[in-house]
Scaffold this motif. Structure first.
Motif, PDB file in Angstrom:
ATOM      1  N   PRO A   5      33.605  58.604 120.462  1.00  0.00           N
ATOM      2  CA  PRO A   5      32.955  58.122 118.877  1.00  0.00           C
ATOM      3  C   PRO A   5      31.550  58.515 118.266  1.00  0.00           C
ATOM      4  CG  PRO A   5      35.108  56.880 119.157  1.00  0.00           C
ATOM      5  CD  PRO A   5      34.016  56.887 120.960  1.00  0.00           C
ATOM      6  N   ALA A   6      30.731  57.505 119.168  1.00  0.00           N
ATOM      7  CA  ALA A   6      29.825  57.827 118.625  1.00  0.00           C
ATOM      8  C   ALA A   6      28.821  58.789 119.203  1.00  0.00           C
ATOM      9  CB  ALA A   6      29.237  55.854 119.223  1.00  0.00           C
ATOM     10  N   ALA A   7      28.836  59.181 120.050  1.00  0.00           N
ATOM     11  CA  ALA A   7      28.544  60.651 120.110  1.00  0.00           C
ATOM     12  C   ALA A   7      28.481  61.539 119.294  1.00  0.00           C
ATOM     13  CB  ALA A   7      28.702  60.848 121.849  1.00  0.00           C
ATOM     14  N   VAL A  13      25.654  63.520 112.590  1.00  0.00           N
ATOM     15  CA  VAL A  13      24.552  62.977 111.651  1.00  0.00           C
ATOM     16  C   VAL A  13      23.777  64.396 111.629  1.00  0.00           C
ATOM     17  CG1 VAL A  13      22.914  61.895 111.422  1.00  0.00           C
ATOM     18  CG2 VAL A  13      25.215  60.844 111.539  1.00  0.00           C
ATOM     19  N   LEU A  14      23.829  64.724 113.260  1.00  0.00           N
ATOM     20  CA  LEU A  14      21.986  66.227 113.147  1.00  0.00           C
ATOM     21  C   LEU A  14      22.684  66.996 112.636  1.00  0.00           C
ATOM     22  CD1 LEU A  14      21.260  65.176 116.679  1.00  0.00           C
ATOM     23  CD2 LEU A  14      20.456  64.476 114.571  1.00  0.00           C
ATOM     24  N   GLU A  15      24.033  67.299 112.482  1.00  0.00           N
ATOM     25  CA  GLU A  15      24.633  68.751 112.274  1.00  0.00           C
ATOM     26  C   GLU A  15      24.446  68.496 110.776  1.00  0.00           C
ATOM     27  OE1 GLU A  15      28.730  69.851 113.334  1.00  0.00           O
ATOM     28  OE2 GLU A  15      27.865  69.717 115.105  1.00  0.00           O
ATOM     29  N   HIS A  16      25.138  67.140 110.073  1.00  0.00           N
ATOM     30  CA  HIS A  16      24.759  67.352 108.211  1.00  0.00           C
ATOM     31  C   HIS A  16      23.123  67.274 107.982  1.00  0.00           C
ATOM     32  CE1 HIS A  16      25.869  65.369 104.633  1.00  0.00           C
ATOM     33  NE2 HIS A  16      24.867  64.595 104.918  1.00  0.00           N
ATOM     34  N   LEU A  17      22.306  67.173 109.073  1.00  0.00           N
ATOM     35  CA  LEU A  17      20.653  66.971 108.511  1.00  0.00           C
ATOM     36  C   LEU A  17      20.333  68.688 108.561  1.00  0.00           C
ATOM     37  CD1 LEU A  17      19.093  64.022 110.527  1.00  0.00           C
ATOM     38  CD2 LEU A  17      19.933  64.144 107.732  1.00  0.00           C
ATOM     39  N   SER A  38      26.713  50.967 107.454  1.00  0.00           N
ATOM     40  CA  SER A  38      26.392  49.854 108.717  1.00  0.00           C
ATOM     41  C   SER A  38      25.980  51.085 109.934  1.00  0.00           C
ATOM     42  CB  SER A  38      27.194  48.789 108.820  1.00  0.00           C
ATOM     43  OG  SER A  38      28.403  49.022 109.072  1.00  0.00           O
ATOM     44  N   SER A  39      26.755  51.830 110.071  1.00  0.00           N
ATOM     45  CA  SER A  39      27.456  52.928 110.950  1.00  0.00           C
ATOM     46  C   SER A  39      26.630  53.779 111.273  1.00  0.00           C
ATOM     47  CB  SER A  39      28.473  53.378 111.455  1.00  0.00           C
ATOM     48  OG  SER A  39      29.751  52.079 111.261  1.00  0.00           O
ATOM     49  N   VAL A  40      25.824  54.424 110.043  1.00  0.00           N
ATOM     50  CA  VAL A  40      24.598  55.655 109.625  1.00  0.00           C
ATOM     51  C   VAL A  40      23.587  54.509 109.869  1.00  0.00           C
ATOM     52  CG1 VAL A  40      24.154  56.656 108.055  1.00  0.00           C
ATOM     53  CG2 VAL A  40      26.528  56.512 108.589  1.00  0.00           C
ATOM     54  N   TYR A  41      23.553  53.396 109.094  1.00  0.00           N
ATOM     55  CA  TYR A  41      22.872  52.866 109.508  1.00  0.00           C
ATOM     56  C   TYR A  41      22.005  52.405 111.203  1.00  0.00           C
ATOM     57  CZ  TYR A  41      20.755  52.400 105.166  1.00  0.00           C
ATOM     58  OH  TYR A  41      20.273  52.850 102.982  1.00  0.00           O
ATOM     59  N   HIS A  42      22.692  52.482 111.450  1.00  0.00           N
ATOM     60  CA  HIS A  42      22.451  51.654 113.232  1.00  0.00           C
ATOM     61  C   HIS A  42      22.549  53.768 114.252  1.00  0.00           C
ATOM     62  CE1 HIS A  42      23.137  50.457 116.834  1.00  0.00           C
ATOM     63  NE2 HIS A  42      23.904  51.334 117.404  1.00  0.00           N
ATOM     64  N   LEU A  44      21.270  56.468 112.514  1.00  0.00           N
ATOM     65  CA  LEU A  44      19.199  56.649 112.471  1.00  0.00           C
ATOM     66  C   LEU A  44      18.850  56.059 112.973  1.00  0.00           C
ATOM     67  CD1 LEU A  44      20.361  57.213 108.276  1.00  0.00           C
ATOM     68  CD2 LEU A  44      19.795  58.989 110.593  1.00  0.00           C
ATOM     69  N   LYS A  45      19.445  54.932 113.363  1.00  0.00           N
ATOM     70  CA  LYS A  45      18.474  53.687 113.773  1.00  0.00           C
ATOM     71  C   LYS A  45      17.853  54.252 115.600  1.00  0.00           C
ATOM     72  CE  LYS A  45      16.543  49.121 115.136  1.00  0.00           C
ATOM     73  NZ  LYS A  45      16.527  48.182 115.367  1.00  0.00           N
ATOM     74  N   VAL A  46      18.736  54.677 116.050  1.00  0.00           N
ATOM     75  CA  VAL A  46      18.950  55.050 117.209  1.00  0.00           C
ATOM     76  C   VAL A  46      18.053  56.719 117.398  1.00  0.00           C
ATOM     77  CG1 VAL A  46      20.014  55.581 118.972  1.00  0.00           C
ATOM     78  CG2 VAL A  46      20.518  54.073 118.073  1.00  0.00           C
ATOM     79  N   LEU A  47      19.249  57.777 116.951  1.00  0.00           N
ATOM     80  CA  LEU A  47      18.207  58.866 117.150  1.00  0.00           C
ATOM     81  C   LEU A  47      16.762  59.249 116.596  1.00  0.00           C
ATOM     82  CD1 LEU A  47      21.394  60.724 114.866  1.00  0.00           C
ATOM     83  CD2 LEU A  47      20.318  61.339 117.402  1.00  0.00           C
ATOM     84  N   HIS A  48      16.188  58.022 115.402  1.00  0.00           N
ATOM     85  CA  HIS A  48      14.649  57.794 114.414  1.00  0.00           C
ATOM     86  C   HIS A  48      14.382  57.335 116.602  1.00  0.00           C
ATOM     87  CE1 HIS A  48      11.080  55.737 113.478  1.00  0.00           C
ATOM     88  NE2 HIS A  48      11.300  56.377 113.110  1.00  0.00           N
ATOM     89  N   SER A  49      14.562  56.642 117.286  1.00  0.00           N
ATOM     90  CA  SER A  49      13.987  55.986 118.072  1.00  0.00           C
ATOM     91  C   SER A  49      13.922  57.089 119.430  1.00  0.00           C
ATOM     92  CB  SER A  49      14.781  54.459 119.177  1.00  0.00           C
ATOM     93  OG  SER A  49      15.787  55.213 119.331  1.00  0.00           O
ATOM     94  N   ARG A  50      14.799  58.014 119.406  1.00  0.00           N
ATOM     95  CA  ARG A  50      14.566  59.158 120.595  1.00  0.00           C
ATOM     96  C   ARG A  50      13.883  60.416 120.398  1.00  0.00           C
ATOM     97  NH1 ARG A  50      18.452  57.734 124.425  1.00  0.00           N
ATOM     98  NH2 ARG A  50      17.347  60.002 125.409  1.00  0.00           N
ATOM     99  N   GLY A  51      13.192  60.087 118.452  1.00  0.00           N
ATOM    100  CA  GLY A  51      12.363  61.451 118.155  1.00  0.00           C
ATOM    101  C   GLY A  51      13.662  62.163 116.971  1.00  0.00           C
ATOM    102  N   TYR A  52      15.021  62.259 117.535  1.00  0.00           N
ATOM    103  CA  TYR A  52      15.574  63.374 116.698  1.00  0.00           C
ATOM    104  C   TYR A  52      15.444  63.164 115.144  1.00  0.00           C
ATOM    105  CZ  TYR A  52      17.590  64.474 121.150  1.00  0.00           C
ATOM    106  OH  TYR A  52      16.917  65.063 122.793  1.00  0.00           O
TER     107      TYR A  52
END
Length: 260
Positions: A5-7, A13-17, A38-42, A44-52
């Motif tokens: 589910p997290a994946a 989120v990426l498709e939405h962007l 809260s889930s979306v912020y989490h 986004l934080k992970v995706l931001h840390s990986r450069g996506y």
């Protein structure tokens, strides 16, 4: 399985962007996807840390990052469109007895990725790697008809954008819009003698899950043979091939029409 589910949410989120021309607030992402903030912020934080994802701090908005671009570039390097489409294109030629080509859109041009020739059919200029103005080809018109009006206007900002080949085809944005409206109404694009004298082509788009054009399939025949009944048969066969390719490239996607 617990991470699935997290994946899926991260991909959502990426498709939405990717569907937005401008960065968007996290709250909008949460609302549109029906996810807790809260889930979306989490995510986004992970995706931001990986450069996506890129975080525009001053604007409090998020957009796609460099890693997403690099992933897309790697996808292009693998030439998946032509690889996936080849078998369907060969079947289409065998069934229709007509030359078929498979093209993608690059700005105002179409680039031909595949051409399958049928025995006894005329030679074409649309060989692999050839570029032609999109507004003059059935393949290009099929893909342009699936784009938003704002994007078409950006591609064709003035009359100088409308290159001519043999004197045919639209010469202004108003004329192009009229052609694209007819294309969406008919469910396929058509050109007669605009690329090569005495030859006509019909084309349908291959769409992704968001309705964006991935490519187009076209069939070419001699103009005297382009009667309404035969054209309808060719369009139906091309659409089946486009649906097959779309499903392989993007599950739940298909060819078809999209409003502009």
């Amino acid at each position: 399985m617990s991470n699935a589910p997290a994946a899926a949410n991260a991909l959502d989120v990426l498709e939405h962007l990717s569907r937005h021309a401008e960065p968007v607030p996290a709250a909008s992402i949460a609302r549109d996807l029906g996810l807790p903030r809260s889930s979306v912020y989490h995510l986004l934080k992970v995706l931001h840390s990986r450069g996506y994802v890129t975080h525009y701090v001053e604007e409090r908005r998020f957009g796609l990052g460099q890693a997403a671009y690099e992933l897309g570039s790697a996808y292009q390097r693998q030439a998946p469109l032509a690889r996936v489409a080849r078998a369907a294109m060969r079947r289409l030629v065998d069934q229709s007895g007509r030359n078929a080509h498979f093209a993608t859109l690059d700005g105002r041009d179409v680039i031909y990725l595949l051409e399958e020739r049928a025995p006894g059919q005329p030679m074409l200029v649309t060989d692999v790697g050839v570029r032609l103005p999109a507004h003059l080809t059935a393949s290009g018109l099929a893909m342009l008809s699936a784009l938003p009006a704002t994007q078409v206007r950006a591609l064709y900002p003035d009359r100088a954008s409308f290159l001519q080949r043999s004197g045919g085809g639209p010469r202004s944005l108003a004329e192009l819009r009229s052609v694209l409206t007819r294309t969406r109404t008919d469910g396929y694009a058509r050109e007669e003698g605009t690329v090569t004298a005495d030859l006509s082509s019909v084309a349908v788009p291959v769409l992704d899950r968001a309705g964006r054009p991935l490519a187009a399939i076209a069939l070419t025949l001699r103009t005297p043979d382009a009667g309404a009944e035969h054209v309808a048969e060719l369009v139906a066969r091309a659409r089946l091939a486009a649906d097959d390719i779309a499903r392989r490239l993007s599950p739940s996607a298909s060819s078809g029409r999209r409003g502009q």
